[in-house]
Design a protein around this motif. Sequence first.
Motif, PDB file in Angstrom:
ATOM      1  N   GLU A 132     -21.653 -13.008  -0.729  1.00 25.10           N
ATOM      2  CA  GLU A 132     -22.192 -13.303   0.623  1.00 25.10           C
ATOM      3  C   GLU A 132     -21.283 -13.622   1.773  1.00 25.10           C
ATOM      4  OE1 GLU A 132     -23.049 -14.763  -1.983  1.00 25.10           O
ATOM      5  OE2 GLU A 132     -25.329 -14.356  -2.446  1.00 25.10           O
ATOM      6  N   PHE A 133     -20.097 -14.125   1.234  1.00 30.04           N
ATOM      7  CA  PHE A 133     -19.150 -14.636   2.340  1.00 30.04           C
ATOM      8  C   PHE A 133     -17.820 -13.522   2.529  1.00 30.04           C
ATOM      9  CE2 PHE A 133     -21.517 -18.175   0.607  1.00 30.04           C
ATOM     10  CZ  PHE A 133     -21.798 -18.992   1.979  1.00 30.04           C
ATOM     11  N   GLN A 134     -18.296 -12.404   1.726  1.00 28.41           N
ATOM     12  CA  GLN A 134     -16.927 -11.509   1.821  1.00 28.41           C
ATOM     13  C   GLN A 134     -17.169 -10.334   2.800  1.00 28.41           C
ATOM     14  OE1 GLN A 134     -16.459 -10.571  -2.323  1.00 28.41           O
ATOM     15  NE2 GLN A 134     -15.321 -12.432  -2.726  1.00 28.41           N
ATOM     16  N   ASP A 135     -16.513 -10.185   3.652  1.00 27.42           N
ATOM     17  CA  ASP A 135     -16.618  -9.091   4.664  1.00 27.42           C
ATOM     18  C   ASP A 135     -15.425  -8.257   4.625  1.00 27.42           C
ATOM     19  OD1 ASP A 135     -14.889 -10.912   6.064  1.00 27.42           O
ATOM     20  OD2 ASP A 135     -16.019 -10.801   7.795  1.00 27.42           O
ATOM     21  N   ARG A 136     -14.615  -8.079   3.673  1.00 27.88           N
ATOM     22  CA  ARG A 136     -13.438  -7.376   3.447  1.00 27.88           C
ATOM     23  C   ARG A 136     -13.063  -7.052   2.138  1.00 27.88           C
ATOM     24  NH1 ARG A 136     -13.493  -8.948   8.180  1.00 27.88           N
ATOM     25  NH2 ARG A 136     -12.273  -9.510   9.776  1.00 27.88           N
ATOM     26  N   PRO A 137     -12.694  -6.113   1.699  1.00 26.08           N
ATOM     27  CA  PRO A 137     -12.427  -5.816   0.395  1.00 26.08           C
ATOM     28  C   PRO A 137     -11.570  -7.133  -0.334  1.00 26.08           C
ATOM     29  CG  PRO A 137     -11.706  -3.988   1.659  1.00 26.08           C
ATOM     30  CD  PRO A 137     -11.897  -5.161   2.621  1.00 26.08           C
ATOM     31  N   ASP A 145     -14.301   2.347   0.438  1.00 24.93           N
ATOM     32  CA  ASP A 145     -15.742   2.289   0.107  1.00 24.93           C
ATOM     33  C   ASP A 145     -16.172   4.121  -0.071  1.00 24.93           C
ATOM     34  OD1 ASP A 145     -18.280   1.930  -0.340  1.00 24.93           O
ATOM     35  OD2 ASP A 145     -18.549   0.163   1.238  1.00 24.93           O
ATOM     36  N   GLU A 146     -16.852   4.375  -1.270  1.00 21.52           N
ATOM     37  CA  GLU A 146     -17.354   5.681  -1.236  1.00 21.52           C
ATOM     38  C   GLU A 146     -18.806   5.644  -0.739  1.00 21.52           C
ATOM     39  OE1 GLU A 146     -16.553   6.655  -5.096  1.00 21.52           O
ATOM     40  OE2 GLU A 146     -14.325   7.026  -4.845  1.00 21.52           O
ATOM     41  N   LYS A 147     -19.463   4.479  -0.513  1.00 19.69           N
ATOM     42  CA  LYS A 147     -20.726   4.571   0.030  1.00 19.69           C
ATOM     43  C   LYS A 147     -20.697   5.383   1.303  1.00 19.69           C
ATOM     44  CE  LYS A 147     -21.823   0.260  -2.324  1.00 19.69           C
ATOM     45  NZ  LYS A 147     -20.561   0.073  -2.647  1.00 19.69           N
ATOM     46  N   PRO A 148     -22.000   5.901   1.715  1.00 15.78           N
ATOM     47  CA  PRO A 148     -22.144   6.313   3.192  1.00 15.78           C
ATOM     48  C   PRO A 148     -21.672   5.304   4.061  1.00 15.78           C
ATOM     49  CG  PRO A 148     -24.081   6.696   1.581  1.00 15.78           C
ATOM     50  CD  PRO A 148     -23.390   5.811   0.771  1.00 15.78           C
ATOM     51  N   ALA A 149     -21.217   5.891   5.180  1.00 13.09           N
ATOM     52  CA  ALA A 149     -20.762   5.193   6.204  1.00 13.09           C
ATOM     53  C   ALA A 149     -21.959   4.157   6.842  1.00 13.09           C
ATOM     54  CB  ALA A 149     -20.229   5.807   7.572  1.00 13.09           C
ATOM     55  N   SER A 150     -23.181   4.590   6.642  1.00 17.24           N
ATOM     56  CA  SER A 150     -24.397   3.943   7.205  1.00 17.24           C
ATOM     57  C   SER A 150     -24.820   2.877   6.433  1.00 17.24           C
ATOM     58  CB  SER A 150     -25.517   4.589   7.296  1.00 17.24           C
ATOM     59  OG  SER A 150     -25.816   5.418   6.067  1.00 17.24           O
ATOM     60  N   PHE A 151     -24.055   2.536   5.392  1.00 14.87           N
ATOM     61  CA  PHE A 151     -24.387   1.465   4.206  1.00 14.87           C
ATOM     62  C   PHE A 151     -23.963  -0.096   4.966  1.00 14.87           C
ATOM     63  CE2 PHE A 151     -23.380  -1.316   0.936  1.00 14.87           C
ATOM     64  CZ  PHE A 151     -24.430  -1.229   0.005  1.00 14.87           C
ATOM     65  N   ARG A 152     -22.937   0.181   5.698  1.00 14.96           N
ATOM     66  CA  ARG A 152     -22.210  -0.928   6.119  1.00 14.96           C
ATOM     67  C   ARG A 152     -22.284  -1.152   7.572  1.00 14.96           C
ATOM     68  NH1 ARG A 152     -19.898  -3.937   2.055  1.00 14.96           N
ATOM     69  NH2 ARG A 152     -18.949  -2.796   0.221  1.00 14.96           N
ATOM     70  N   ASP A 153     -22.280  -2.314   8.216  1.00 16.24           N
ATOM     71  CA  ASP A 153     -22.218  -2.442   9.469  1.00 16.24           C
ATOM     72  C   ASP A 153     -20.836  -1.859  10.079  1.00 16.24           C
ATOM     73  OD1 ASP A 153     -21.702  -3.801  12.217  1.00 16.24           O
ATOM     74  OD2 ASP A 153     -22.781  -5.500  11.391  1.00 16.24           O
ATOM     75  N   PRO A 154     -21.153  -1.080  11.093  1.00 13.34           N
ATOM     76  CA  PRO A 154     -20.022  -0.474  11.827  1.00 13.34           C
ATOM     77  C   PRO A 154     -18.669  -1.510  12.060  1.00 13.34           C
ATOM     78  CG  PRO A 154     -21.870   0.151  12.743  1.00 13.34           C
ATOM     79  CD  PRO A 154     -22.363  -0.887  11.864  1.00 13.34           C
ATOM     80  N   TYR A 160     -13.025  -1.176   4.996  1.00 14.19           N
ATOM     81  CA  TYR A 160     -13.490  -0.562   3.527  1.00 14.19           C
ATOM     82  C   TYR A 160     -13.074   0.862   3.578  1.00 14.19           C
ATOM     83  CZ  TYR A 160     -16.088  -4.690   2.240  1.00 14.19           C
ATOM     84  OH  TYR A 160     -16.275  -6.050   2.007  1.00 14.19           O
ATOM     85  N   LEU A 161     -11.785   0.976   4.249  1.00 17.65           N
ATOM     86  CA  LEU A 161     -10.888   2.211   4.207  1.00 17.65           C
ATOM     87  C   LEU A 161      -9.525   2.089   3.316  1.00 17.65           C
ATOM     88  CD1 LEU A 161     -11.349   3.268   7.870  1.00 17.65           C
ATOM     89  CD2 LEU A 161     -12.969   3.986   5.707  1.00 17.65           C
ATOM     90  N   LYS A 162      -9.316   3.287   2.921  1.00 15.14           N
ATOM     91  CA  LYS A 162      -7.960   3.125   2.128  1.00 15.14           C
ATOM     92  C   LYS A 162      -6.754   2.524   3.044  1.00 15.14           C
ATOM     93  CE  LYS A 162      -4.965   5.209  -1.046  1.00 15.14           C
ATOM     94  NZ  LYS A 162      -4.708   6.803  -1.998  1.00 15.14           N
ATOM     95  N   PRO A 163      -5.860   1.635   2.645  1.00 11.38           N
ATOM     96  CA  PRO A 163      -4.874   1.111   3.562  1.00 11.38           C
ATOM     97  C   PRO A 163      -4.076   2.372   4.049  1.00 11.38           C
ATOM     98  CG  PRO A 163      -5.131  -0.208   1.908  1.00 11.38           C
ATOM     99  CD  PRO A 163      -6.075   0.746   1.579  1.00 11.38           C
ATOM    100  N   GLN A 164      -3.299   2.249   5.169  1.00 12.70           N
ATOM    101  CA  GLN A 164      -2.673   3.502   5.693  1.00 12.70           C
ATOM    102  C   GLN A 164      -1.128   2.890   5.650  1.00 12.70           C
ATOM    103  OE1 GLN A 164      -3.822   5.200   9.491  1.00 12.70           O
ATOM    104  NE2 GLN A 164      -6.017   4.752   9.115  1.00 12.70           N
ATOM    105  N   ALA A 165      -0.275   3.665   5.340  1.00 12.18           N
ATOM    106  CA  ALA A 165       1.170   3.405   5.230  1.00 12.18           C
ATOM    107  C   ALA A 165       1.731   2.954   6.604  1.00 12.18           C
ATOM    108  CB  ALA A 165       2.302   4.380   4.594  1.00 12.18           C
ATOM    109  N   GLY A 166       2.121   1.682   6.552  1.00 11.28           N
ATOM    110  CA  GLY A 166       2.995   1.042   7.910  1.00 11.28           C
ATOM    111  C   GLY A 166       1.811   0.484   8.992  1.00 11.28           C
ATOM    112  N   LYS A 167       0.490   0.289   8.352  1.00 10.03           N
ATOM    113  CA  LYS A 167      -0.498  -0.293   9.075  1.00 10.03           C
ATOM    114  C   LYS A 167      -0.944  -1.481   8.578  1.00 10.03           C
ATOM    115  CE  LYS A 167      -4.872   0.790  11.804  1.00 10.03           C
ATOM    116  NZ  LYS A 167      -5.862   1.920  12.042  1.00 10.03           N
ATOM    117  N   PRO A 168      -1.049  -2.805   9.196  1.00  6.76           N
ATOM    118  CA  PRO A 168      -1.469  -3.760   8.650  1.00  6.76           C
ATOM    119  C   PRO A 168      -3.221  -3.813   8.283  1.00  6.76           C
ATOM    120  CG  PRO A 168      -0.097  -4.475  10.571  1.00  6.76           C
ATOM    121  CD  PRO A 168      -0.419  -2.962  10.649  1.00  6.76           C
ATOM    122  N   TYR A 169      -3.272  -4.285   7.233  1.00  8.85           N
ATOM    123  CA  TYR A 169      -4.762  -4.187   6.704  1.00  8.85           C
ATOM    124  C   TYR A 169      -5.252  -5.691   6.297  1.00  8.85           C
ATOM    125  CZ  TYR A 169      -3.100  -3.652   1.979  1.00  8.85           C
ATOM    126  OH  TYR A 169      -2.213  -3.691   0.757  1.00  8.85           O
TER     127      TYR A 169
END
Length: 203
Positions: A132-137, A145-154, A160-169
């Motif tokens: 209940e206290f986790q809002d990040r992977p 996240d392979e769930k539909p985009a509507s599953f989570r708060d925008p 919940y996207l795969k990290p991109q090279a050279g971009k902080p996450y």
Amino acid sequence: MSGARRARPGWIRKNAIALVSLVITVPLAGWWTTHSDYNSWYDAEPRDAVPVAAGGTAYADATWYAASVEVDPQPRSTRSTPSVLPPGTTRVRVYFRLQVDDLAKLESVGGCRMHLRAPDGRIWDESTLEDEFQDRPSGCAGGYDEKPASFRDPKLAQYYLKPQAGKPYETVAVFVVPTEVAATAQPTITWATRLPEYLAFPR
């Protein structure tokens, strides 16, 4: 009158050499076993801190930035009621921020374990039951996240996207610790292959 027989040597005399060797080898074996166990334990203890600098620190195939710490955070999910904590304990939520330049290194980065370390050396592992206290992977490899985009708060779906090279996450870890250390315990990360070093984030 028959001649007297020579007495047979006693068992102790016959086995004197073996007994002496036991007296030497048993304590030696005990010492060696204890010494080996101590060395294994000592080598596995996180005792050599690698501090994370304000501008970022390159370590374990990633660049690490300052962590954000929240004591007694509010739940991020309203789908269920948070569990009641044991008396005298407090939740602590930590956001870790990192960047990888080579996505092939995500697997090695992901082999981490997140902890909170009190000033007196006590260590607590991440609690995996505080959904209940986790809002990040969770975990250093980030996640998608392979769930539909509507599953989570925008507002949360972007994390919940795969990290991109050279971009902080960001990733998150939630801990349950004694209340008296909640404000001072230091976030740390370890890897089994890098002990006794550990990554230390300033509070």
